[in-house]
Write a protein that holds these residues in place. Structure first.
Motif, short mmCIF file in Angstrom:
data_model
loop_
_atom_site.label_atom_id
_atom_site.label_comp_id
_atom_site.label_asym_id
_atom_site.label_seq_id
_atom_site.Cartn_x
_atom_site.Cartn_y
_atom_site.Cartn_z
N PRO A 1 0.82 -1.22 0.00
CA PRO A 1 0.00 0.00 0.00
C PRO A 1 0.85 1.26 0.00
N ARG A 2 0.49 2.20 -0.84
CA ARG A 2 1.19 3.49 -0.94
C ARG A 2 0.14 4.57 -0.98
N ARG A 3 0.34 5.63 -0.24
CA ARG A 3 -0.65 6.71 -0.22
C ARG A 3 -0.69 7.42 -1.56
N VAL A 4 -1.91 7.63 -2.06
CA VAL A 4 -2.11 8.38 -3.29
C VAL A 4 -2.12 9.85 -2.92
N SER A 5 -1.10 10.56 -3.37
CA SER A 5 -0.97 11.96 -2.95
C SER A 5 -1.25 12.91 -4.10
N SER A 6 -0.22 13.49 -4.67
CA SER A 6 -0.39 14.49 -5.74
C SER A 6 -1.44 15.50 -5.29
N CYS A 7 -2.46 15.75 -6.11
CA CYS A 7 -3.46 16.76 -5.74
C CYS A 7 -4.46 16.26 -4.70
N LEU A 8 -4.31 15.01 -4.25
CA LEU A 8 -5.14 14.53 -3.13
C LEU A 8 -4.45 14.72 -1.79
N GLN A 9 -3.23 15.24 -1.82
CA GLN A 9 -2.40 15.33 -0.62
C GLN A 9 -3.11 16.04 0.53
N ASN A 10 -3.76 17.14 0.24
CA ASN A 10 -4.42 17.92 1.28
C ASN A 10 -5.94 17.83 1.21
N LYS A 11 -6.44 16.80 0.54
CA LYS A 11 -7.88 16.59 0.42
C LYS A 11 -8.32 15.47 1.37
N VAL A 12 -9.57 15.51 1.76
CA VAL A 12 -10.16 14.45 2.59
C VAL A 12 -11.11 13.64 1.72
N ALA A 13 -10.69 12.45 1.35
CA ALA A 13 -11.53 11.59 0.51
C ALA A 13 -12.62 10.94 1.35
N VAL A 14 -13.78 10.77 0.74
CA VAL A 14 -14.91 10.17 1.46
C VAL A 14 -15.42 8.90 0.76
N SER A 15 -14.95 8.64 -0.46
CA SER A 15 -15.40 7.45 -1.18
C SER A 15 -14.40 7.09 -2.27
N ILE A 16 -14.25 5.78 -2.55
CA ILE A 16 -13.35 5.32 -3.61
C ILE A 16 -14.03 4.21 -4.41
N VAL A 17 -13.72 4.14 -5.72
CA VAL A 17 -14.19 3.04 -6.57
C VAL A 17 -13.13 2.75 -7.62
N CYS A 18 -13.23 1.57 -8.22
CA CYS A 18 -12.30 1.17 -9.27
C CYS A 18 -13.06 0.64 -10.48
N GLY A 19 -12.57 1.01 -11.68
CA GLY A 19 -12.95 0.30 -12.89
C GLY A 19 -11.96 -0.84 -13.06
N GLN A 20 -11.91 -1.45 -14.22
CA GLN A 20 -10.96 -2.54 -14.43
C GLN A 20 -9.53 -2.08 -14.21
N THR A 21 -9.17 -0.96 -14.81
CA THR A 21 -7.80 -0.45 -14.68
C THR A 21 -7.79 1.06 -14.45
N SER A 22 -8.80 1.54 -13.76
CA SER A 22 -8.89 2.97 -13.45
C SER A 22 -9.35 3.14 -12.01
N SER A 23 -9.18 4.35 -11.48
CA SER A 23 -9.54 4.63 -10.09
C SER A 23 -10.21 5.98 -9.98
N LEU A 24 -11.16 6.10 -9.05
CA LEU A 24 -11.86 7.36 -8.80
C LEU A 24 -12.00 7.57 -7.30
N ALA A 25 -12.01 8.83 -6.90
CA ALA A 25 -12.23 9.18 -5.49
C ALA A 25 -13.09 10.44 -5.40
N VAL A 26 -13.96 10.47 -4.40
CA VAL A 26 -14.75 11.67 -4.10
C VAL A 26 -14.20 12.27 -2.82
N VAL A 27 -14.01 13.59 -2.80
CA VAL A 27 -13.54 14.25 -1.60
C VAL A 27 -14.69 14.96 -0.91
N ASP A 28 -14.44 15.46 0.29
CA ASP A 28 -15.52 15.93 1.15
C ASP A 28 -16.28 17.14 0.63
N ASN A 29 -15.74 17.85 -0.34
CA ASN A 29 -16.50 18.99 -0.89
C ASN A 29 -17.27 18.60 -2.16
N GLY A 30 -17.31 17.29 -2.46
CA GLY A 30 -18.08 16.82 -3.61
C GLY A 30 -17.31 16.76 -4.91
#
Length: 520
Positions: free
Chosen positions: A197-226
């Motif tokens: 496991p490695r933390r996903v940072s970049s532009c998520l570094q200072n964001k608070v994620a509230v949900s995550i999902v995966c496609g076959q080879t893709s990833s998505l996250a929702v942060v607390d401001n929608g």
């Protein structure tokens, strides 16, 4: 007469889906998945959560009310976690997980399994050819193992899997990813596989994620401001970035700017988002019509669908199917995309009570799109409540006496369901004089079946009695009941009863003709 019998079903439960779903957490029947159809009532009653997975929906895991974890099925890649590679049709208990309250569970295509507990612990097992188990090796996990690398003192609240990569969300809103990374789906900035496991940072570094999902080879996250962020494979536009280039680090979906997203889901190569206003957006691959746009053209940016419908409260999809589903505020369930091999390019209204049923009956494979919660509560639908109250002396306000036996009913139900009774119970009806209505022209089984039909829309009678019920239905002008009786009689003819049925039919037809002539 009896020669013309329409193809009606003997048992018809014609209850609109909207009436069957007053509450959002509709009770789900796990036996709609064939994997659970062999279980007895006692075993089924013990199930609190369940998941069917695998390339052919041939594996299943369930959690009981006592927080015991059981598995059964084909056991591809040791995905059952039983410690061996043997298939089993009889559920086996995973003792290592006994007593641990499961809060999130998901599966990959290998398949591999991720399971998070209430204590924030993460366990993994199954296929591990790309280090998707996060233990630093590529050895298959034959039994559940605690994933601890880089997650010490972290509390995992949600897990997600793509085909061969994994993600975890912590209670502080941090996103971790590992496993196969050929398209950047781990979000590390490179395409090298990530063994732990490695933390996903970049532009998520200072964001608070509230949900995550995966496609076959893709990833998505929702942060607390929608806001929604995507990374990984984007060849079909499944990241919704307006292009089809892969993204090695998270990037915000500008196409959803100004919207507050509450839920996201991903299919094999398409994605959907639901806003706080109940609006639904979709993007990505559309080969099977899974975007619901009315065509099969891919969409590189989010487009709104179901625009003419009422507020959407839930959306559904999963990385191993091309199927989409949504549920409205009143409980209507729509499906589109690949549905049992057909391409449904526009949302199609079903009679299902929940989105889970779409995947049980129409997805290929018929896997579950989420960890299913089976609520064993006292909630009853309108149809179930009516059926339960038929012939109940405690709530009835009227009774019929037939052959010396009582049948307890409710005047309001009879008035609503039958014109004969609506005419009978007019304002001049003397309730004091008519607490009991005597019936002498029909037998008890026939009249009871008629009254029960008014409560259930179904008829269960032997064909010999159905002749009498057909006579009653004709007298009371109940045309639908007539068709059901005709169907029962036609389907029930055998050598032993053929003569008696024919005699009854001839007698019935003669009486009907005599009645018609007398009326003339």
């Amino acid at each position: 007469g009896l020669a013309e019998v329409p193809g009606a079903l003997i048992l018809l439960k014609n209850v609109p889906a909207a009436l069957a779903t007053y509450c959002e957490d509709t009770m789900v029947d796990v036996t709609k998945w064939p994997m659970f159809s062999l279980m007895g009532p006692q075993e089924l009653a013990s199930i609190r959560k369940a998941c069917v997975f695998g390339s052919s929906a041939n594996e299943a895991i369930y959690i009981t009310n006592d927080d015991e974890v059981f598995v059964f099925g084909l056991n591809c890649s040791n995905c059952l976690g039983t410690g061996d590679s043997l298939s089993t049709i009889v559920p086996k208990k995973l003792d290592f997980l006994s007593g641990r309250k499961v809060v999130s569970l998901t599966y990959g295509s290998g398949p591999h399994i991720l399971l998070a507990t209430e204590d924030g612990e993460l366990f993994a097992w199954g296929h591990n050819g790309y280090s998707q188990l996060g233990n630093g090796t590529t050895n298959q996990g034959v039994a559940p193992v605690l994933v601890s690398a880089n997650l010490l003192n972290k509390k995992v609240t949600e897990v997600a899997c793509g085909s061969h990569h994994s993600m975890a969300l912590t209670d502080t809103g941090e996103v971790y990813a590992w496993g196969y990374n050929n398209c950047g789906q781990v979000g590390s900035g490179s395409t090298a596989n990530q063994p732990t496991p490695r933390r996903v940072s970049s532009c998520l570094q200072n964001k608070v994620a509230v949900s995550i999902v995966c496609g076959q080879t893709s990833s998505l996250a929702v942060v607390d401001n929608g806001e929604v962020y995507g990374w990984g494979y984007n060849g079909n536009g499944q990241l919704g970035l307006g292009n089809n280039g892969n993204q090695l680090t998270p990037c915000r979906l500008v196409g959803l700017q100004g919207l507050c997203v509450q839920q996201i889901v991903s299919g094999y190569a398409h994605s959907m988002a639901l806003t706080d206003e109940g609006l639904l957006y979709a993007w990505g691959a559309n080969t099977y019509g899974q975007l619901g746009t009315g065509n099969k053209s891919n969409q590189l940016s989010p487009v709104q669908i179901l625009t003419e419908k009422e507020r959407i409260v839930e959306i559904a999809s999963c990385h191993s199917t091309h199927t989409s589903a949504a549920k409205t505020q009143s409980g209507q369930v729509y499906m589109w995309g690949q549905c049992r091999g057909q391409s449904i390019v526009l949302p199609h209204l079903t009679h299902f009570a929940c989105t889970d049923d779409v995947f049980a009956c129409f997805a290929t494979p018929s896997v579950m799109w989420r960890l299913l919660s089976v609520e064993h509560d006292d909630f009853l639908t309108v149809a179930q409540s009516l059926k339960k109250e038929f012939d109940n002396p405690e709530t009835a306000d009227l009774k019929f006496c037939v052959d010396g036996k009582y049948i307890y009913v409710h005047k309001a139900v009879l008035k609503i369901r039958c014109e004969h009774f609506r005419s009978m119970f007019q304002s001049h009806w003397n309730e004091d004089m008519k607490e009991v209505i005597e019936i002498d022209q029909f037998s008890y089984p026939v009249y009871r079946s008629f009254l029960e039909f008014l409560y259930t829309d179904s008829v269960e009678l032997p064909p010999e009695d159905a002749i009498g019920l057909l006579d009653l239905a004709t007298s009371y002008c109940e045309n639908r009941l007539k068709r059901l009786c005709q169907h029962i009689i036609k389907r029930g003819i055998i050598v032993e009863n053929a003569f008696s049925l024919l005699s009854a039919a001839v007698r019935y037809d003669a009486e009907k003709r005599k009645l018609s002539q007398s009326c003339v």
